[in-house]
Design a protein around this motif. Structure first.
Motif, PDB file in Angstrom:
ATOM      1  N   SER A 140       0.838  -1.193   0.000  1.00  0.00           N
ATOM      2  CA  SER A 140       0.000   0.000   0.000  1.00  0.00           C
ATOM      3  C   SER A 140       0.873   1.242   0.000  1.00  0.00           C
ATOM      4  CB  SER A 140      -0.890   0.011   1.245  1.00  0.00           C
ATOM      5  OG  SER A 140      -0.099   0.213   2.416  1.00  0.00           O
ATOM      6  N   GLU A 141       0.267   2.384  -0.261  1.00  0.00           N
ATOM      7  CA  GLU A 141       1.016   3.638  -0.285  1.00  0.00           C
ATOM      8  C   GLU A 141       1.680   3.917   1.054  1.00  0.00           C
ATOM      9  OE1 GLU A 141       0.377   8.404  -1.246  1.00  0.00           O
ATOM     10  OE2 GLU A 141      -1.183   6.960  -1.773  1.00  0.00           O
ATOM     11  N   ASN A 142       0.960   3.670   2.159  1.00  0.00           N
ATOM     12  CA  ASN A 142       1.526   3.901   3.486  1.00  0.00           C
ATOM     13  C   ASN A 142       2.700   2.974   3.763  1.00  0.00           C
ATOM     14  OD1 ASN A 142      -0.270   5.958   4.118  1.00  0.00           O
ATOM     15  ND2 ASN A 142      -1.732   4.604   5.141  1.00  0.00           N
ATOM     16  N   GLU A 143       2.585   1.715   3.342  1.00  0.00           N
ATOM     17  CA  GLU A 143       3.683   0.765   3.537  1.00  0.00           C
ATOM     18  C   GLU A 143       4.906   1.173   2.734  1.00  0.00           C
ATOM     19  OE1 GLU A 143       1.430  -3.496   4.393  1.00  0.00           O
ATOM     20  OE2 GLU A 143       1.420  -2.677   2.346  1.00  0.00           O
ATOM     21  N   ARG A 144       4.689   1.633   1.506  1.00  0.00           N
ATOM     22  CA  ARG A 144       5.810   2.076   0.679  1.00  0.00           C
ATOM     23  C   ARG A 144       6.489   3.290   1.304  1.00  0.00           C
ATOM     24  NH1 ARG A 144       2.056   1.708  -3.661  1.00  0.00           N
ATOM     25  NH2 ARG A 144       2.295   3.942  -4.077  1.00  0.00           N
ATOM     26  N   THR A 145       5.684   4.213   1.844  1.00  0.00           N
ATOM     27  CA  THR A 145       6.233   5.409   2.480  1.00  0.00           C
ATOM     28  C   THR A 145       7.108   5.039   3.673  1.00  0.00           C
ATOM     29  OG1 THR A 145       4.340   6.755   1.802  1.00  0.00           O
ATOM     30  CG2 THR A 145       5.653   7.571   3.646  1.00  0.00           C
ATOM     31  N   ASP A 146       6.661   4.096   4.483  1.00  0.00           N
ATOM     32  CA  ASP A 146       7.435   3.674   5.656  1.00  0.00           C
ATOM     33  C   ASP A 146       8.783   3.084   5.262  1.00  0.00           C
ATOM     34  OD1 ASP A 146       5.499   4.504   7.430  1.00  0.00           O
ATOM     35  OD2 ASP A 146       4.546   2.543   7.620  1.00  0.00           O
ATOM     36  N   ILE A 147       8.804   2.301   4.187  1.00  0.00           N
ATOM     37  CA  ILE A 147      10.055   1.677   3.757  1.00  0.00           C
ATOM     38  C   ILE A 147      11.008   2.719   3.173  1.00  0.00           C
ATOM     39  CG2 ILE A 147      11.085   0.035   2.132  1.00  0.00           C
ATOM     40  CD1 ILE A 147       8.635  -1.703   2.457  1.00  0.00           C
ATOM     41  N   ARG A 148      10.471   3.687   2.437  1.00  0.00           N
ATOM     42  CA  ARG A 148      11.320   4.712   1.816  1.00  0.00           C
ATOM     43  C   ARG A 148      12.108   5.509   2.851  1.00  0.00           C
ATOM     44  NH1 ARG A 148       6.825   5.851  -1.640  1.00  0.00           N
ATOM     45  NH2 ARG A 148       6.321   7.679  -0.385  1.00  0.00           N
ATOM     46  N   LYS A 149      11.494   5.775   4.013  1.00  0.00           N
ATOM     47  CA  LYS A 149      12.138   6.599   5.025  1.00  0.00           C
ATOM     48  C   LYS A 149      13.453   5.963   5.472  1.00  0.00           C
ATOM     49  CE  LYS A 149       7.806   8.406   6.984  1.00  0.00           C
ATOM     50  NZ  LYS A 149       6.916   8.396   8.177  1.00  0.00           N
ATOM     51  N   GLY A 150      14.520   6.678   5.288  1.00  0.00           N
ATOM     52  CA  GLY A 150      15.808   6.193   5.750  1.00  0.00           C
ATOM     53  C   GLY A 150      16.478   5.194   4.827  1.00  0.00           C
ATOM     54  N   LEU A 151      15.745   4.634   3.863  1.00  0.00           N
ATOM     55  CA  LEU A 151      16.327   3.651   2.949  1.00  0.00           C
ATOM     56  C   LEU A 151      16.667   4.253   1.597  1.00  0.00           C
ATOM     57  CD1 LEU A 151      17.056   0.686   2.283  1.00  0.00           C
ATOM     58  CD2 LEU A 151      14.686   0.371   1.506  1.00  0.00           C
ATOM     59  N   ILE A 152      15.804   5.165   1.101  1.00  0.00           N
ATOM     60  CA  ILE A 152      15.955   5.680  -0.253  1.00  0.00           C
ATOM     61  C   ILE A 152      16.007   7.209  -0.240  1.00  0.00           C
ATOM     62  CG2 ILE A 152      14.932   5.772  -2.557  1.00  0.00           C
ATOM     63  CD1 ILE A 152      13.479   3.159  -1.897  1.00  0.00           C
ATOM     64  N   GLY A 153      16.954   7.746  -0.956  1.00  0.00           N
ATOM     65  CA  GLY A 153      17.034   9.188  -1.171  1.00  0.00           C
ATOM     66  C   GLY A 153      16.835   9.488  -2.645  1.00  0.00           C
ATOM     67  N   PHE A 154      16.161  10.599  -2.956  1.00  0.00           N
ATOM     68  CA  PHE A 154      15.835  10.953  -4.339  1.00  0.00           C
ATOM     69  C   PHE A 154      16.528  12.252  -4.748  1.00  0.00           C
ATOM     70  CE2 PHE A 154      12.303   8.433  -2.768  1.00  0.00           C
ATOM     71  CZ  PHE A 154      12.019   7.576  -3.822  1.00  0.00           C
ATOM     72  N   VAL A 155      17.068  12.262  -5.969  1.00  0.00           N
ATOM     73  CA  VAL A 155      17.641  13.465  -6.563  1.00  0.00           C
ATOM     74  C   VAL A 155      17.000  13.644  -7.933  1.00  0.00           C
ATOM     75  CG1 VAL A 155      19.720  14.644  -7.339  1.00  0.00           C
ATOM     76  CG2 VAL A 155      19.835  13.099  -5.368  1.00  0.00           C
ATOM     77  N   PHE A 156      16.438  14.837  -8.179  1.00  0.00           N
ATOM     78  CA  PHE A 156      15.695  15.073  -9.411  1.00  0.00           C
ATOM     79  C   PHE A 156      16.363  16.131 -10.272  1.00  0.00           C
ATOM     80  CE2 PHE A 156      12.676  13.844  -6.090  1.00  0.00           C
ATOM     81  CZ  PHE A 156      12.033  12.769  -6.673  1.00  0.00           C
ATOM     82  N   GLN A 157      16.062  16.118 -11.563  1.00  0.00           N
ATOM     83  CA  GLN A 157      16.581  17.115 -12.492  1.00  0.00           C
ATOM     84  C   GLN A 157      16.127  18.522 -12.105  1.00  0.00           C
ATOM     85  OE1 GLN A 157      15.512  16.384 -16.571  1.00  0.00           O
ATOM     86  NE2 GLN A 157      16.178  18.382 -17.286  1.00  0.00           N
ATOM     87  N   SER A 158      14.877  18.645 -11.654  1.00  0.00           N
ATOM     88  CA  SER A 158      14.292  19.958 -11.364  1.00  0.00           C
ATOM     89  C   SER A 158      14.541  20.424  -9.933  1.00  0.00           C
ATOM     90  CB  SER A 158      12.780  19.911 -11.624  1.00  0.00           C
ATOM     91  OG  SER A 158      12.160  18.899 -10.834  1.00  0.00           O
ATOM     92  N   PHE A 159      15.423  19.720  -9.202  1.00  0.00           N
ATOM     93  CA  PHE A 159      15.841  20.059  -7.834  1.00  0.00           C
ATOM     94  C   PHE A 159      14.745  19.799  -6.799  1.00  0.00           C
ATOM     95  CE2 PHE A 159      17.926  23.615 -10.417  1.00  0.00           C
ATOM     96  CZ  PHE A 159      18.950  22.798 -10.855  1.00  0.00           C
ATOM     97  N   ASN A 160      13.490  20.232  -7.098  1.00  0.00           N
ATOM     98  CA  ASN A 160      12.347  20.001  -6.191  1.00  0.00           C
ATOM     99  C   ASN A 160      12.574  20.560  -4.788  1.00  0.00           C
ATOM    100  OD1 ASN A 160      11.121  18.699  -8.311  1.00  0.00           O
ATOM    101  ND2 ASN A 160      10.597  16.859  -7.172  1.00  0.00           N
ATOM    102  N   LEU A 161      13.249  21.697  -4.698  1.00  0.00           N
ATOM    103  CA  LEU A 161      13.394  22.361  -3.410  1.00  0.00           C
ATOM    104  C   LEU A 161      12.124  23.144  -3.092  1.00  0.00           C
ATOM    105  CD1 LEU A 161      17.047  23.706  -3.764  1.00  0.00           C
ATOM    106  CD2 LEU A 161      16.281  21.591  -2.666  1.00  0.00           C
ATOM    107  N   ILE A 162      11.889  23.388  -1.819  1.00  0.00           N
ATOM    108  CA  ILE A 162      10.712  24.139  -1.390  1.00  0.00           C
ATOM    109  C   ILE A 162      11.081  25.624  -1.335  1.00  0.00           C
ATOM    110  CG2 ILE A 162       9.051  24.501   0.475  1.00  0.00           C
ATOM    111  CD1 ILE A 162       9.328  21.543   1.131  1.00  0.00           C
ATOM    112  N   ASP A 163      10.387  26.416  -2.130  1.00  0.00           N
ATOM    113  CA  ASP A 163      10.751  27.824  -2.313  1.00  0.00           C
ATOM    114  C   ASP A 163      10.732  28.624  -1.019  1.00  0.00           C
ATOM    115  OD1 ASP A 163      11.047  27.382  -5.031  1.00  0.00           O
ATOM    116  OD2 ASP A 163       9.016  28.051  -5.524  1.00  0.00           O
ATOM    117  N   ASP A 164       9.818  28.284  -0.104  1.00  0.00           N
ATOM    118  CA  ASP A 164       9.660  29.066   1.123  1.00  0.00           C
ATOM    119  C   ASP A 164      10.613  28.644   2.236  1.00  0.00           C
ATOM    120  OD1 ASP A 164       7.628  30.497  -0.068  1.00  0.00           O
ATOM    121  OD2 ASP A 164       6.044  29.185   0.678  1.00  0.00           O
ATOM    122  N   LEU A 165      11.450  27.647   1.977  1.00  0.00           N
ATOM    123  CA  LEU A 165      12.424  27.192   2.974  1.00  0.00           C
ATOM    124  C   LEU A 165      13.828  27.556   2.514  1.00  0.00           C
ATOM    125  CD1 LEU A 165      11.100  23.592   3.839  1.00  0.00           C
ATOM    126  CD2 LEU A 165      10.535  25.782   4.935  1.00  0.00           C
TER     127      LEU A 165
END
Length: 232
Positions: free
Chosen positions: A81-106
């Motif tokens: 499920s989506e929640n199960e996938r989210t739990d596994i991603r935490k701490g296991l997988i890091g993502f780097v994107f072409q468009s940076f995907n930074l949060i403008d207000d931070l």
């Protein structure tokens, strides 16, 4: 020196992905079989629309395959499920994107810190980890700057810092140098190479033969299928 490869981190068996719109079926992936060892650096190449990003989304647990089997770290994650996938991603997988995907207000500090806010660690530890990583990425002097005040290369360094702040075992990079000039591209690839040499598993989608040369192996996709694999 290359990191000594150990167990299979990722095993894909006959992975298929079909997108359905009304009565139209679009096959994005067709019977993809792939194994990635712990500590390996793999580059995925192929023409636009061949299924590279779809494959990366499945590897990153952002989506489930339509059919086939996905074993991640000795666990079957094919139909989670989506929640199960989210739990596994935490701490296991890091993502780097072409468009940076930074949060403008931070600002820089806050963007890098963001993944740590979802982990059970103290404010002091968060600050120490972010400060150390900003120094490593040569971004300490920009700590209070916002994304629109940074160059493309600086934004990508912040994005990589955010991806690795949780010390993930796997980095998934989707065209990480696509918006950068050659100097900044080389800097980003050197950072990824350094992570690889420390033992991080890296899977990168790229159109750049130069960037792919940093990998241990190139996988060529065409029309949703693995056409061949080249050891470097």
């Amino acid at each position: 020196m290359r990191f000594k490869k150990n167990k299979d981190m990722i095993q894909l068996s006959n992975i298929k992905k079909v997108f359905c719109s009304e009565e139209i079926e679009t096959w994005a992936l067709r019977e993809v079989n792939l194994e990635v060892k712990q500590g390996e650096f793999v580059a995925i190449m192929g023409p636009s629309g061949c299924g590279k990003s779809t494959l990366l989304n499945i590897l990153g647990l952002l989506d489930n395959p339509t059919d086939g089997t996905f074993i991640l770290n000795n666990r079957d994650v094919t139909t989670l499920s989506e929640n199960e996938r989210t739990d596994i991603r935490k701490g296991l997988i890091g993502f780097v994107f072409q468009s940076f995907n930074l949060i403008d207000d931070l600002n820089v500090f806050e963007n890098i810190e963001l993944p740590l806010l979802y982990m059970d660690i103290t404010n002091k530890e968060r600050k120490l980890r972010v400060e150390a990583l900003m120094d490593k990425m040569q971004m300490s002097h920009r700590r209070r700057h916002f994304p629109n005040q940074l160059s493309g290369g600086q934004q990508q360094r912040v994005a990589i810092a955010r991806a690795i702040i949780t010390n993930p075992e796997i980095i998934l990079a989707d065209e990480p140098t696509g918006n950068l000039d050659s100097k900044n591209s080389n800097e980003v690839m050197n950072i990824l190479q350094g992570l690889h040499q420390q033992g991080t598993t890296i899977i990168m989608v790229t159109h750049s033969q130069h960037d792919a040369s940093y990998a241990d192996r190139i996988i060529n996709l065409y029309d949703g299928q693995v056409m061949d694999q080249v050891e470097l």
